[in-house]
Design an enzyme around this catalytic site. Structure first.
Site, PDB file in Angstrom:
ATOM      1  CE1 TYR A  33       0.990  -0.289   4.597  1.00  0.00           C
ATOM      2  CE2 TYR A  33      -0.201   1.915   4.296  1.00  0.00           C
ATOM      3  CZ  TYR A  33       0.624   1.015   5.178  1.00  0.00           C
ATOM      4  OH  TYR A  33       1.041   1.402   6.057  1.00  0.00           O
ATOM      5  NE  ARG A  52       7.063   4.461   0.847  1.00  0.00           N
ATOM      6  CZ  ARG A  52       6.761   5.315   1.818  1.00  0.00           C
ATOM      7  NH1 ARG A  52       7.616   5.741   2.882  1.00  0.00           N
ATOM      8  NH2 ARG A  52       5.589   5.730   2.175  1.00  0.00           N
ATOM      9  NE  ARG A 100      -5.407 -19.554   3.706  1.00  0.00           N
ATOM     10  CZ  ARG A 100      -4.516 -20.452   4.389  1.00  0.00           C
ATOM     11  NH1 ARG A 100      -4.504 -21.835   3.891  1.00  0.00           N
ATOM     12  NH2 ARG A 100      -3.553 -20.018   5.101  1.00  0.00           N
ATOM     13  CE  LYS A 147       3.003   3.252   3.360  1.00  0.00           C
ATOM     14  NZ  LYS A 147       3.117   3.449   4.847  1.00  0.00           N
ATOM     15  CD  GLU A 179       9.475   2.409  10.651  1.00  0.00           C
ATOM     16  OE1 GLU A 179       9.562   3.329   9.973  1.00  0.00           O
ATOM     17  OE2 GLU A 179       9.587   1.105  10.188  1.00  0.00           O
ATOM     18  CG  LEU A 204       8.135   2.713   4.850  1.00  0.00           C
ATOM     19  CD1 LEU A 204       8.001   1.339   4.154  1.00  0.00           C
ATOM     20  CD2 LEU A 204       6.870   3.466   5.069  1.00  0.00           C
TER      21      LEU A 204
HETATM   22  N1  PDD Z   1       2.432   5.383   7.154  1.00  0.00           N
HETATM   23  N2  PDD Z   1       7.209   4.302   9.014  1.00  0.00           N
HETATM   24  C1  PDD Z   1       6.001   3.555   8.778  1.00  0.00           C
HETATM   25  C2  PDD Z   1       5.940   2.045   9.558  1.00  0.00           C
HETATM   26  C3  PDD Z   1       5.000   3.726   8.370  1.00  0.00           C
HETATM   27  O1  PDD Z   1       3.846   3.171   8.073  1.00  0.00           O
HETATM   28  C4  PDD Z   1       4.909   5.329   7.568  1.00  0.00           C
HETATM   29  C5  PDD Z   1       3.655   5.748   6.886  1.00  0.00           C
HETATM   30  C6  PDD Z   1       6.244   5.820   7.665  1.00  0.00           C
HETATM   31  C7  PDD Z   1       6.328   7.384   7.132  1.00  0.00           C
HETATM   32  O2  PDD Z   1       6.421   7.293   5.721  1.00  0.00           O
HETATM   33  P1  PDD Z   1       5.793   8.415   4.814  1.00  0.00           P
HETATM   34  O3  PDD Z   1       6.652   9.722   5.605  1.00  0.00           O
HETATM   35  O4  PDD Z   1       6.376   7.997   3.476  1.00  0.00           O
HETATM   36  O5  PDD Z   1       4.382   8.390   4.889  1.00  0.00           O
HETATM   37  C8  PDD Z   1       7.268   5.540   8.462  1.00  0.00           C
HETATM   38  C9  PDD Z   1       1.524   5.654   6.373  1.00  0.00           C
HETATM   39  C10 PDD Z   1       1.215   7.206   6.648  1.00  0.00           C
HETATM   40  C11 PDD Z   1       0.318   4.677   7.049  1.00  0.00           C
HETATM   41  O6  PDD Z   1       0.380   3.556   7.464  1.00  0.00           O
HETATM   42  O7  PDD Z   1      -0.732   5.347   6.990  1.00  0.00           O
END
Ligand code: PDD
Length: 287
Positions: A33, A52, A100, A147, A179, A204
């Site tokens: 996603y 990404r 599945r 992601k 993070e 990430l």
């Molecule tokens: N999440 N680290 C993780 C684990 C994340 O899920 C996200 C973003 C980030 C920040 O990445 P970016 O700056 O590219 O949004 C770091 C999104 C917003 C979400 O899961 O909704």
């Protein structure tokens, strides 16, 4: 008003946006996603997010459903149809639908969904006043650079943090902060050094992180990409997190440790302001 959803080459109302229970995203979290912010009807750092997206898909052997330029046209149409001024475009691509089975055929057709969410990003209470965060063990797999929709560790860590009265959570592994649950973690030391963990398979690679580090360098801040401990964070002069859905959010307390005087730090607010201004002005206009 019901939302319009993009689903596999069609725009449909959210009630009609249906997908099979045999979708591998549903059965195995076999899916990628992305989330791009929208401010004043414009996508923010969208090229970084689509780059990404392409990389994440490649890492788990799912083809891009279409070239980036085509996706941008569909995002623009979705924003237009939903009349979205501020919020996010959520994109999800699953490996596709099949009986599945852990194994999958090489020629599977991905399912591609995009939806909009209205969200106050630039003028939220969190952005203005900062938030308190909890810490939790990082229980995720070790390919956090991809992601995927496999987000159960974060869902549970955030729930525990919310139940304890915190607004969000930072994750800890081997006594270092990796993070945030859905964000990148930053601290600023007493001598004004901006610290964030270097990109690796442990986090990430945040798109907002990348943009904010560029701003920090332009502002002549000293930046160190290195591991940092919870102890260093407790003693930081400032702390903040970044993500597409929250931009730069000040952190004013970590567990019981108040950061500085419990107010958003001045460097944090400067980075926040510059990033918001860039989001408003340099994002690509839609249509
Ligand atoms: N999440 N680290 C993780 C684990 C994340 O899920 C996200 C973003 C980030 C920040 O990445 P970016 O700056 O590219 O949004 C770091 C999104 C917003 C979400 O899961 O909704």
């Amino acid at each position: 008003m019901t939302r319009t959803i993009y689903l596999n080459n069609q725009f449909v109302s959210e009630q009609d946006a249906k997908i099979s229970i045999f979708d591998r995203g549903f059965l195995f979290a076999d899916a990628i996603y992305e989330v791009s912010a929208v401010v004043e009807g414009r996508l923010v750092d969208n090229d970084l997010h689509l780059t990404r997206l392409e990389r994440s898909l490649g890492e788990i052997d799912i083809p891009m459903p279409m070239p980036k330029e085509e996706i941008i046209k569909l995002q623009a149409e979705l924003i237009r149809r939903n009349n979205l001024r501020e919020g996010v475009v959520y994109m999800q691509i699953t490996r596709g639908t099949a009986e599945r089975d852990f194994g999958y055929a090489a020629d599977m057709k991905p399912n591609f969904v995009m939806l909009t969410q209205v969200k106050n990003i630039t003028n939220s209470a969190a952005a203005k006043n900062g938030i308190a965060i909890d810490l939790a063990p990082d229980n995720r797999w070790t390919r956090r650079d991809i992601k995927t929709t496999m987000l159960l560790a974060q869902v549970l860590a955030k729930k525990t943090a919310h139940d304890a009265g915190y607004q969000d959570v930072w994750l800890v592994e081997d006594n270092h902060i990796t993070e945030g649950g859905s964000s990148t973690a930053f601290i600023i030391t007493k001598d004004d050094v901006l610290i964030t963990r270097p990109n690796s398979n442990k986090i990430l690679p945040g798109c907002t992180r990348k943009a904010v580090l560029k701003i920090a360098e332009e502002q002549n801040l000293t930046v160190e990409e290195r591991l940092f401990t919870p102890e260093e964070a407790f003693n930081a002069k400032e702390a903040f997190l970044t993500s597409a859905s929250s931009f730069v959010t000040p952190v004013i307390r970590i567990q019981e440790h108040v950061i500085a005087d419990g107010k958003p730090g001045s460097l944090t607010l400067r980075l926040q302001e510059i990033y918001m201004e860039l989001a408003r002005t340099s994002a690509e206009p839609i249509i």
